[in-house]
Design an enzyme around this catalytic site. Structure first.
Site, PDB file in Angstrom:
ATOM      1  CG  ASP A  50      19.068  58.265 -47.100  1.00  0.00           C
ATOM      2  OD1 ASP A  50      20.047  57.680 -47.591  1.00  0.00           O
ATOM      3  OD2 ASP A  50      18.866  58.342 -45.879  1.00  0.00           O
ATOM      4  CD  GLU A 123      20.455  59.264 -51.101  1.00  0.00           C
ATOM      5  OE1 GLU A 123      21.048  58.342 -50.507  1.00  0.00           O
ATOM      6  OE2 GLU A 123      20.443  60.438 -50.684  1.00  0.00           O
TER       7      GLU A 123
END
Length: 230
Positions: A50, A123
């Protein structure tokens, strides 16, 4: 179980350390059913991915649009890193077929929960890429597979994001950055519902619910915009 060679071909990324890509595909529910599995779940890789995704997208937007104000760049960035985009890309790359899921989670297809599992796995894969080969190769992947969607997003004007709007107005009017807090969690691991509140300092402006914290935050921000008539 995951066929890493197929996935690597679709990702156009050959891992030096196969355990990294393998772990990026492991959902927490699988570990609950297989506590002796050699690798952990993918949530730490998701956390890392992320951050890597955000910095790459931020740098790209900053350099490509030198005259665009911060608020607009924030909206565009949010449009590129949201769960809808990431889950769609994960699906296109065949990540869903490679996931390690519990038996119950594996049967629970085409749900909001699966949608967020896919986004989180995307992610996690990015986090695994970064650990395996650093920022340069990971950036190439992000630009090719994720940032490449930007022109269509701008053309369709699908970048309007309630969280970004709420933050922009709160900062403009009050000089405050909103905060979000989880008020309640309910349901089993494979079908959780989160209730999140959006706050301006100590003021609870609105609450929203969703199958992920991100979805609940967006719902809370949308309701907050309505309540504040922003």
């Amino acid at each position: 179980m995951a066929d890493l060679a197929i996935l690597e071909k679709r990702l156009n990324f050959v891992f030096k350390h196969k355990d990294l890509i393998k772990q990026s595909l492991v959902h927490r529910s699988y570990i609950n059913e297989h506590p002796d599995f050699a690798l952990g779940h993918n949530e730490r890789l998701e956390f890392l991915g992320d951050a890597v995704l955000e910095i790459v997208v931020t740098e790209y937007l900053y350099n490509r649009f030198p005259d665009t104000p911060e608020g607009q760049l924030t909206d565009w960035r949010a449009s590129l890193v949201n769960a809808n985009i990431l889950a769609g890309i994960a699906g296109d790359l065949g990540i869903e077929e490679q996931l390690y899921l519990s038996k119950g989670e594996a049967k629970d297809q085409n749900t909001k929960a699966r949608h967020y599992i896919l986004a989180n796995a995307m992610e996690a894969v990015i986090g695994a890429m970064y650990l395996d080969q650093g920022i340069k190769k990971t950036k190439e992947f992000i630009l090719a597979e994720i940032v490449s969607h930007l022109d269509k997003i701008l053309a369709d004007k699908t970048y309007q994001d309630p969280k970004s709007k709420f933050q922009e107005k709160a900062q403009e009017l009050f000089g405050i950055t909103p905060s979000y807090q989880v008020i309640n969690e309910s349901g089993p691991d494979h079908d959780k519902v989160f209730e999140v509140g959006v706050y301006l300092k100590d003021e609870l402006v609105a609450t929203g619910s969703g199958a992920s914290k991100q979805e609940a935050q967006v719902a809370a921000a949308a309701l907050g915009l309505e309540k504040k008539k922003w």
